[in-house]
Motif scaffolding. Structure first.
Motif, mmCIF file in Angstrom:
data_model
loop_
_atom_site.group_PDB
_atom_site.id
_atom_site.type_symbol
_atom_site.label_atom_id
_atom_site.label_comp_id
_atom_site.label_asym_id
_atom_site.label_seq_id
_atom_site.Cartn_x
_atom_site.Cartn_y
_atom_site.Cartn_z
ATOM 1 N N ASN A 1 46.126 -5.262 -70.349
ATOM 2 C CA ASN A 1 47.778 -4.881 -70.465
ATOM 3 C C ASN A 1 47.998 -4.556 -68.779
ATOM 4 O O ASN A 1 49.263 -4.787 -68.428
ATOM 5 C CB ASN A 1 47.841 -3.610 -71.112
ATOM 6 C CG ASN A 1 47.898 -3.712 -72.706
ATOM 7 O OD1 ASN A 1 48.033 -5.082 -73.140
ATOM 8 N ND2 ASN A 1 47.832 -2.778 -73.471
ATOM 9 N N SER A 2 47.242 -4.276 -68.093
ATOM 10 C CA SER A 2 47.550 -4.010 -66.655
ATOM 11 C C SER A 2 47.365 -5.406 -65.692
ATOM 12 O O SER A 2 48.300 -5.610 -65.024
ATOM 13 C CB SER A 2 46.615 -2.898 -66.022
ATOM 14 O OG SER A 2 46.861 -2.823 -64.580
ATOM 15 N N LEU A 3 46.516 -6.424 -66.240
ATOM 16 C CA LEU A 3 46.101 -7.258 -65.459
ATOM 17 C C LEU A 3 47.311 -8.254 -65.701
ATOM 18 O O LEU A 3 48.047 -8.313 -66.859
ATOM 19 C CB LEU A 3 44.991 -8.041 -65.967
ATOM 20 C CG LEU A 3 43.530 -7.378 -65.554
ATOM 21 C CD1 LEU A 3 42.440 -7.909 -66.499
ATOM 22 C CD2 LEU A 3 43.548 -7.688 -64.150
ATOM 23 N N PRO A 4 47.522 -9.394 -64.601
ATOM 24 C CA PRO A 4 48.378 -10.482 -65.056
ATOM 25 C C PRO A 4 47.928 -11.350 -65.975
ATOM 26 O O PRO A 4 46.750 -11.600 -66.531
ATOM 27 C CB PRO A 4 48.442 -11.288 -63.537
ATOM 28 C CG PRO A 4 47.396 -10.847 -62.861
ATOM 29 C CD PRO A 4 46.921 -9.749 -63.143
ATOM 30 N N ASP A 5 48.860 -12.313 -66.751
ATOM 31 C CA ASP A 5 48.547 -12.926 -67.714
ATOM 32 C C ASP A 5 47.468 -14.066 -67.562
ATOM 33 O O ASP A 5 46.728 -14.594 -68.448
ATOM 34 C CB ASP A 5 49.776 -13.653 -68.586
ATOM 35 C CG ASP A 5 50.858 -12.840 -69.165
ATOM 36 O OD1 ASP A 5 50.174 -11.630 -69.456
ATOM 37 O OD2 ASP A 5 51.970 -12.978 -69.243
ATOM 38 N N ASP A 6 47.498 -14.624 -66.227
ATOM 39 C CA ASP A 6 46.624 -15.619 -66.029
ATOM 40 C C ASP A 6 45.214 -15.112 -65.625
ATOM 41 O O ASP A 6 44.173 -16.110 -65.169
ATOM 42 C CB ASP A 6 47.096 -16.583 -64.673
ATOM 43 C CG ASP A 6 47.361 -15.719 -63.481
ATOM 44 O OD1 ASP A 6 47.197 -14.562 -63.617
ATOM 45 O OD2 ASP A 6 47.780 -16.451 -62.460
ATOM 46 N N ILE A 7 44.858 -14.061 -65.851
ATOM 47 C CA ILE A 7 43.291 -13.558 -65.885
ATOM 48 C C ILE A 7 43.362 -12.379 -66.866
ATOM 49 O O ILE A 7 43.958 -11.415 -66.684
ATOM 50 C CB ILE A 7 43.006 -12.997 -64.256
ATOM 51 C CG1 ILE A 7 41.732 -12.269 -64.199
ATOM 52 C CG2 ILE A 7 44.247 -12.044 -63.791
ATOM 53 C CD1 ILE A 7 41.351 -11.806 -62.939
ATOM 54 N N GLN A 8 42.362 -12.548 -67.831
ATOM 55 C CA GLN A 8 42.217 -11.565 -68.890
ATOM 56 C C GLN A 8 40.420 -11.459 -68.954
ATOM 57 O O GLN A 8 39.622 -12.205 -68.782
ATOM 58 C CB GLN A 8 42.830 -12.071 -70.054
ATOM 59 C CG GLN A 8 44.135 -12.341 -69.672
ATOM 60 C CD GLN A 8 45.075 -10.838 -70.084
ATOM 61 O OE1 GLN A 8 45.052 -10.425 -71.254
ATOM 62 N NE2 GLN A 8 45.346 -10.365 -69.106
ATOM 63 N N ILE A 9 40.382 -10.286 -69.337
ATOM 64 C CA ILE A 9 38.766 -10.075 -70.090
ATOM 65 C C ILE A 9 38.857 -10.311 -71.645
ATOM 66 O O ILE A 9 39.683 -9.941 -72.317
ATOM 67 C CB ILE A 9 38.706 -8.348 -69.758
ATOM 68 C CG1 ILE A 9 38.592 -8.146 -68.317
ATOM 69 C CG2 ILE A 9 37.166 -8.154 -70.491
ATOM 70 C CD1 ILE A 9 38.902 -6.508 -68.037
ATOM 71 N N ILE A 10 38.090 -11.284 -71.768
ATOM 72 C CA ILE A 10 37.636 -11.542 -73.244
ATOM 73 C C ILE A 10 36.467 -11.170 -73.832
ATOM 74 O O ILE A 10 36.358 -11.091 -75.021
ATOM 75 C CB ILE A 10 37.713 -13.058 -73.222
ATOM 76 C CG1 ILE A 10 36.517 -13.681 -72.328
ATOM 77 C CG2 ILE A 10 39.124 -13.756 -72.981
ATOM 78 C CD1 ILE A 10 36.634 -15.280 -72.720
ATOM 79 N N ALA A 11 35.641 -10.440 -73.218
ATOM 80 C CA ALA A 11 34.326 -10.011 -73.771
ATOM 81 C C ALA A 11 33.584 -8.899 -72.859
ATOM 82 O O ALA A 11 33.867 -8.759 -71.600
ATOM 83 C CB ALA A 11 33.220 -10.849 -73.939
ATOM 84 N N TRP A 12 32.476 -8.034 -73.343
ATOM 85 C CA TRP A 12 32.205 -6.914 -72.765
ATOM 86 C C TRP A 12 30.818 -6.642 -73.378
ATOM 87 O O TRP A 12 30.379 -7.148 -74.370
ATOM 88 C CB TRP A 12 33.114 -5.604 -72.712
ATOM 89 C CG TRP A 12 33.123 -4.945 -74.032
ATOM 90 C CD1 TRP A 12 33.954 -5.344 -75.056
ATOM 91 C CD2 TRP A 12 32.168 -3.896 -74.520
ATOM 92 N NE1 TRP A 12 33.937 -4.549 -76.198
ATOM 93 C CE2 TRP A 12 32.765 -3.589 -75.988
ATOM 94 C CE3 TRP A 12 31.207 -3.386 -74.159
ATOM 95 C CZ2 TRP A 12 32.189 -2.816 -76.892
ATOM 96 C CZ3 TRP A 12 30.594 -2.184 -74.724
ATOM 97 C CH2 TRP A 12 31.023 -2.045 -76.099
ATOM 98 N N ALA A 13 29.714 -5.962 -72.564
ATOM 99 C CA ALA A 13 28.565 -5.757 -72.928
ATOM 100 C C ALA A 13 28.032 -4.292 -72.262
ATOM 101 O O ALA A 13 28.256 -4.250 -70.762
ATOM 102 C CB ALA A 13 27.532 -6.803 -72.795
#
Length: 291
Positions: free
Chosen positions: A81-93
């Motif tokens: 929600n804080s990041l710009p739309d052209d960079i996003q986190i899609i997974a985590w571990a």
């Protein structure tokens, strides 16, 4: 304090590459800024902020990886929600304290070719030469201590084109060639700077008769003391870092985050389609006016 790895998707078009650079917009700079803003990290050294690899300006990603440690529970969509739309986190571990994303088991790159008159059988024959362990000193932009790398596989494929779609605009057959891409998927543990883009250049040069397969074999086995060959890199815009894999680590893809990035990509595609349709209309009208 917990250590977390994040899988990052981004469109590289408006970034000056991944690595931080003074006064330039980069993927790494955006990530660090927003992680600090949300109090996930403060001092980079204390948080042991690490990256898997640096992509060049214009290169895209569906699977680059960063890691850091934080007292705060990581919430993927809060960061998105804080990041710009052209960079996003899609997974985590969750990962162990000593995890370093640079040391991956497998990296997967995809380059998309749109050139005319490509012989897919010749491309596949040429690609076979790259498989295995070679000295890639001729395939990097700068001298490095170790230039031996192992290519696990190179897969060349072509999407099936619907003939009805192909024949819709026969007046513009020369334009329709751009809708017949060839995918070159390259798998390996690690890659040198510019290595993938130079490999693609050689694939194309062999296809067009500028080099032979024997030339490629010599490029992969340079004699000691021999000056490095000059290989021009292909454009970065068609390159995607598809994924990075690690032994024993399974990333959890966030459904909402993935859907959010899909919507962003779909909106971009729709805007490109509008631009294409407008340009195509002008082109057709110009032909009509001059008949």
């Amino acid at each position: 304090m917990k250590r977390t790895a994040l899988k990052i998707a981004y469109i590289g078009t408006h970034f000056h590459g991944f690595q931080r650079q003074p006064n330039l917009r980069t993927v790494e700079e955006e990530l660090i800024y927003h992680l600090r803003k949300l109090d996930y990290i403060d001092d980079l050294k204390a948080s042991r902020f690490r990256i898997a690899g640096r992509t060049d300006a214009g290169v895209h990603s569906l699977g680059n990886v960063i890691s850091f440690q934080s007292e705060k529970e990581v919430r993927v969509n809060q960061i998105n929600n804080s990041l710009p739309d052209d960079i996003q986190i899609i997974a985590w571990a969750p990962v162990r304290f000593g995890f370093k994303p640079r040391y991956a088991d497998m990296r997967w790159y995809r380059y998309i070719l749109f050139e005319d008159d490509l012989d897919i059988d010749l491309l596949r024959k040429t690609a076979e030469v790259f498989k295995g362990t070679h000295n890639f000193t001729n395939f990097t932009k700068r001298k490095q201590k170790t230039t031996r790398r192992t290519i696990e596989d190179v897969v060349i494929s072509q999407p099936i084109i619907d003939e009805n779609e192909r024949n819709k605009n026969n007046d513009f057959a020369h334009l329709n060639k751009t809708y017949n891409p060839i995918f070159v998927d390259i798998y390996g543990e690690s890659f040198l700077w510019n290595m993938v883009r130079k490999m693609i250049r050689v694939l194309l040069d062999v296809n067009y008769g500028k080099l032979t397969i024997e030339d490629l074999e010599r490029l992969l086995n340079p004699k000691e003391g021999e000056p490095r060959a000059y290989i021009k890199v292909v454009e970065p815009e068609n390159l995607i870092l598809m994924d990075i894999e690690y032994d024993g680590i399974k990333f959890r893809y966030d459904d909402y985050a993935c859907e959010r990035f899909r919507r962003y990509l779909a909106d971009n595609l729709f805007n490109f389609q509008k631009t294409y349709s407008t340009t195509e209309s002008m082109l057709k009208s110009l032909y009509d006016l001059t008949e």
